[in-house]
Design a protein around this motif. Structure first.
Motif, mmCIF file in Angstrom:
data_model
loop_
_atom_site.group_PDB
_atom_site.id
_atom_site.type_symbol
_atom_site.label_atom_id
_atom_site.label_comp_id
_atom_site.label_asym_id
_atom_site.label_seq_id
_atom_site.Cartn_x
_atom_site.Cartn_y
_atom_site.Cartn_z
ATOM 1 N N TYR A 105 0.857 -1.192 0.000
ATOM 2 C CA TYR A 105 0.000 0.000 0.000
ATOM 3 C C TYR A 105 0.893 1.242 0.000
ATOM 4 C CZ TYR A 105 -3.480 3.486 1.201
ATOM 5 O OH TYR A 105 -4.295 4.597 1.179
ATOM 6 N N LEU A 106 0.788 2.037 -1.057
ATOM 7 C CA LEU A 106 1.583 3.258 -1.181
ATOM 8 C C LEU A 106 0.707 4.456 -0.820
ATOM 9 C CD1 LEU A 106 3.443 2.478 -4.540
ATOM 10 C CD2 LEU A 106 3.987 1.716 -2.216
ATOM 11 N N SER A 107 1.127 5.216 0.175
ATOM 12 C CA SER A 107 0.302 6.299 0.717
ATOM 13 C C SER A 107 0.476 7.599 -0.058
ATOM 14 C CB SER A 107 0.674 6.533 2.184
ATOM 15 O OG SER A 107 0.373 5.381 2.934
ATOM 16 N N GLY A 108 -0.371 8.557 0.262
ATOM 17 C CA GLY A 108 -0.377 9.835 -0.433
ATOM 18 C C GLY A 108 0.421 10.917 0.281
ATOM 19 N N LEU A 109 0.312 12.118 -0.257
ATOM 20 C CA LEU A 109 1.043 13.284 0.238
ATOM 21 C C LEU A 109 0.813 13.481 1.736
ATOM 22 C CD1 LEU A 109 0.082 15.696 -2.675
ATOM 23 C CD2 LEU A 109 2.386 14.814 -2.199
ATOM 24 N N THR A 110 1.864 13.756 2.436
ATOM 25 C CA THR A 110 1.903 14.043 3.890
ATOM 26 C C THR A 110 1.828 12.789 4.764
ATOM 27 O OG1 THR A 110 -0.480 14.325 4.400
ATOM 28 C CG2 THR A 110 0.676 16.258 3.523
ATOM 29 N N CYS A 111 1.682 11.618 4.151
ATOM 30 C CA CYS A 111 1.433 10.408 4.956
ATOM 31 C C CYS A 111 2.709 9.632 5.267
ATOM 32 C CB CYS A 111 0.477 9.486 4.203
ATOM 33 S SG CYS A 111 -1.162 10.204 4.003
ATOM 34 N N ASN A 112 2.574 8.744 6.257
ATOM 35 C CA ASN A 112 3.555 7.690 6.487
ATOM 36 C C ASN A 112 2.772 6.398 6.680
ATOM 37 O OD1 ASN A 112 2.625 7.665 9.147
ATOM 38 N ND2 ASN A 112 4.249 9.012 9.873
ATOM 39 N N TRP A 113 3.396 5.347 7.222
ATOM 40 C CA TRP A 113 2.718 4.045 7.363
ATOM 41 C C TRP A 113 1.417 4.149 8.147
ATOM 42 C CZ3 TRP A 113 1.368 2.324 12.119
ATOM 43 C CH2 TRP A 113 2.004 2.927 13.212
ATOM 44 N N SER A 114 1.324 5.140 9.034
ATOM 45 C CA SER A 114 0.260 5.091 10.040
ATOM 46 C C SER A 114 -1.114 5.463 9.490
ATOM 47 C CB SER A 114 0.605 5.999 11.224
ATOM 48 O OG SER A 114 0.618 7.350 10.824
ATOM 49 N N ASN A 115 -1.174 6.326 8.459
ATOM 50 C CA ASN A 115 -2.493 6.796 8.004
ATOM 51 C C ASN A 115 -3.390 5.640 7.604
ATOM 52 O OD1 ASN A 115 -0.255 8.806 7.324
ATOM 53 N ND2 ASN A 115 -2.057 10.112 7.433
ATOM 54 N N VAL A 116 -2.885 4.775 6.741
ATOM 55 C CA VAL A 116 -3.742 3.668 6.272
ATOM 56 C C VAL A 116 -3.982 2.645 7.378
ATOM 57 C CG1 VAL A 116 -1.883 2.215 5.309
ATOM 58 C CG2 VAL A 116 -4.194 2.108 4.345
ATOM 59 N N MET A 117 -2.975 2.395 8.195
ATOM 60 C CA MET A 117 -3.141 1.373 9.235
ATOM 61 C C MET A 117 -4.093 1.851 10.334
ATOM 62 S SD MET A 117 -1.600 -1.333 8.317
ATOM 63 C CE MET A 117 -0.248 -2.019 7.354
ATOM 64 N N GLU A 118 -4.128 3.168 10.568
ATOM 65 C CA GLU A 118 -4.968 3.680 11.661
ATOM 66 C C GLU A 118 -6.358 4.129 11.198
ATOM 67 O OE1 GLU A 118 -1.185 5.266 14.331
ATOM 68 O OE2 GLU A 118 -2.576 6.742 13.499
ATOM 69 N N LYS A 119 -6.481 4.461 9.897
ATOM 70 C CA LYS A 119 -7.737 5.087 9.466
ATOM 71 C C LYS A 119 -8.572 4.262 8.487
ATOM 72 C CE LYS A 119 -6.400 9.959 9.887
ATOM 73 N NZ LYS A 119 -6.187 11.203 9.125
ATOM 74 N N SER A 120 -7.980 3.264 7.840
ATOM 75 C CA SER A 120 -8.736 2.582 6.779
ATOM 76 C C SER A 120 -9.478 1.354 7.276
ATOM 77 C CB SER A 120 -7.799 2.158 5.647
ATOM 78 O OG SER A 120 -7.076 0.999 6.028
ATOM 79 N N GLY A 121 -9.112 0.838 8.449
ATOM 80 C CA GLY A 121 -9.759 -0.370 8.962
ATOM 81 C C GLY A 121 -9.447 -1.614 8.148
ATOM 82 N N LEU A 122 -8.309 -1.632 7.454
ATOM 83 C CA LEU A 122 -8.018 -2.759 6.558
ATOM 84 C C LEU A 122 -7.796 -4.081 7.279
ATOM 85 C CD1 LEU A 122 -4.734 -3.480 6.699
ATOM 86 C CD2 LEU A 122 -4.552 -1.518 5.210
ATOM 87 N N GLN A 123 -7.469 -4.037 8.586
ATOM 88 C CA GLN A 123 -7.063 -5.265 9.282
ATOM 89 C C GLN A 123 -8.154 -6.331 9.278
ATOM 90 O OE1 GLN A 123 -6.632 -2.151 10.485
ATOM 91 N NE2 GLN A 123 -4.436 -1.904 10.863
ATOM 92 N N ARG A 124 -9.426 -5.940 9.442
ATOM 93 C CA ARG A 124 -10.489 -6.943 9.561
ATOM 94 C C ARG A 124 -10.594 -7.789 8.290
ATOM 95 N NH1 ARG A 124 -15.883 -7.192 8.282
ATOM 96 N NH2 ARG A 124 -15.948 -5.013 7.604
ATOM 97 N N ILE A 125 -10.596 -7.143 7.140
ATOM 98 C CA ILE A 125 -10.766 -7.891 5.890
ATOM 99 C C ILE A 125 -9.460 -8.572 5.475
ATOM 100 C CG2 ILE A 125 -11.572 -7.778 3.488
ATOM 101 C CD1 ILE A 125 -13.707 -7.135 5.517
#
Ligand SMILES: N[C@@H](CCC(=O)N[C@@H](CS)C(=O)NCC(=O)O)C(=O)O
Length: 277
Positions: free
Chosen positions: A48-68
């Motif tokens: 997963y490649l994140s967008g401007l201003t992001c690091n690893w944490s945005n997607v891991m903390e905000k997208s809820g991807l872990q459940r699926i």
């Protein structure tokens, strides 16, 4: 290559972990996160490649991807978006420098020394993941958001044997003709536009780079960046002309935020799981 584990959490039966290592490619410490689903693996590896201003944490903390990802048995790797540090070139603007590496190898000063995010992810970090985690490196996919959605598409188009699935949330699709892309390319690659085509998804398809992977794109119709920076219709047109398989959806009422990414994350994870099974 020594890996230092900075954090680790159990999540949906699997493990979310954050790691740091000294990168030979960027010449800096680099941090990335891994979600490993429950079970023994080996698991398909989805970048997963994140967008401007992001690091690893945005997607891991905000997208809820872990459940699926847990349900589907997908390992997710979230690299940083640039090299970082006091000795690394930077800019006051949010769309250039640290947090805005554009997944390319810069040729211009002051960026060329450390800004090599494509080489870093595709070579060094890939080897490191293969060595330290139970991923099936024959089954890799790539997706991302905005600048990272564009990075994901260019990675897939340039490495069709390496990535067997590809998708993007609100990607920039024609960086050479939009302000975010023009600014970054002038800074990182110079004013000569002939150097830009190798990092422009639209130009790559136009010049014959295609992938067997059927690309999925979702873009919000209420995304303030859509008409100026993202322009999904340009990419759709070149894919149709080139025969590149693409499903490009416009989602009524959604903006550019992680509320949008979280809404369609399940669709994207299922898309990758199906292609990587
Ligand atoms: N208005 C934003 C522009 C940058 C932006 O929207 N970044 C998107 C990716 S292009 C993002 O995901 N930001 C972090 C977040 O929402 O968690 C800012 O100045 O920080």
């Amino acid at each position: 290559m020594t890996l230092t584990t900075k954090s680790e959490w159990k999540s949906f039966g699997g493990t979310l972990s954050v790691h740091e290592h000294e990168s030979k490619v960027t010449g800096t410490p680099m941090t990335f996160a891994v979600y490993s689903p429950p079970g023994d693996g080996p698991f398909p590896v989805l970048w997963y490649l994140s967008g401007l201003t992001c690091n690893w944490s945005n997607v891991m903390e905000k997208s809820g991807l872990q459940r699926i990802a847990s349900e589907l048995g997908l390992m997710i790797i979230a690299p940083d978006t640039s090299p970082r540090g006091d000795n690394v070139a930077n800019d006051d603007a949010y769309d250039l420098g640290q947090g805005a590496g554009f997944y390319l190898s810069a040729t211009q000063e002051p960026w060329a020394q450390h800004y090599k995010m494509d080489e870093y992810i595709l070579s060094e970090l890939t080897r490191l993941v293969a060595k330290n985690f139970n991923g099936d490196m024959e089954r890799q996919g790539v997706f991302g958001h905005s600048m990272g959605g564009h990075g994901a598409i260019t990675f897939a188009l340039k490495n069709p044997d390496h990535f067997k699935s590809c998708s993007a949330f609100s990607p920039i699709t024609s960086p050479s003709v939009v302000p975010w892309g023009e600014k970054a390319f002038i800074a990182y690659l110079g004013k000569d536009k002939s150097a830009w085509a190798a990092y422009d998804a639209t130009e790559l398809v136009r010049s014959g780079h295609t992938t067997e992977a059927h690309i999925l794109i979702d873009t919000g119709l209420a995304d303030d960046f859509r008409e100026v920076h993202l322009k999904p219709e340009i990419f759709k047109g070149v894919c149709e002309a080139a025969g590149q398989k693409l499903t490009s959806r416009l989602q009524e009422g959604y903006d550019h935020s992680y509320y949008f990414v979280a809404t369609f994350m399940e669709d994207h994870l299922r898309w990758h799981a199906e292609a990587l099974k």
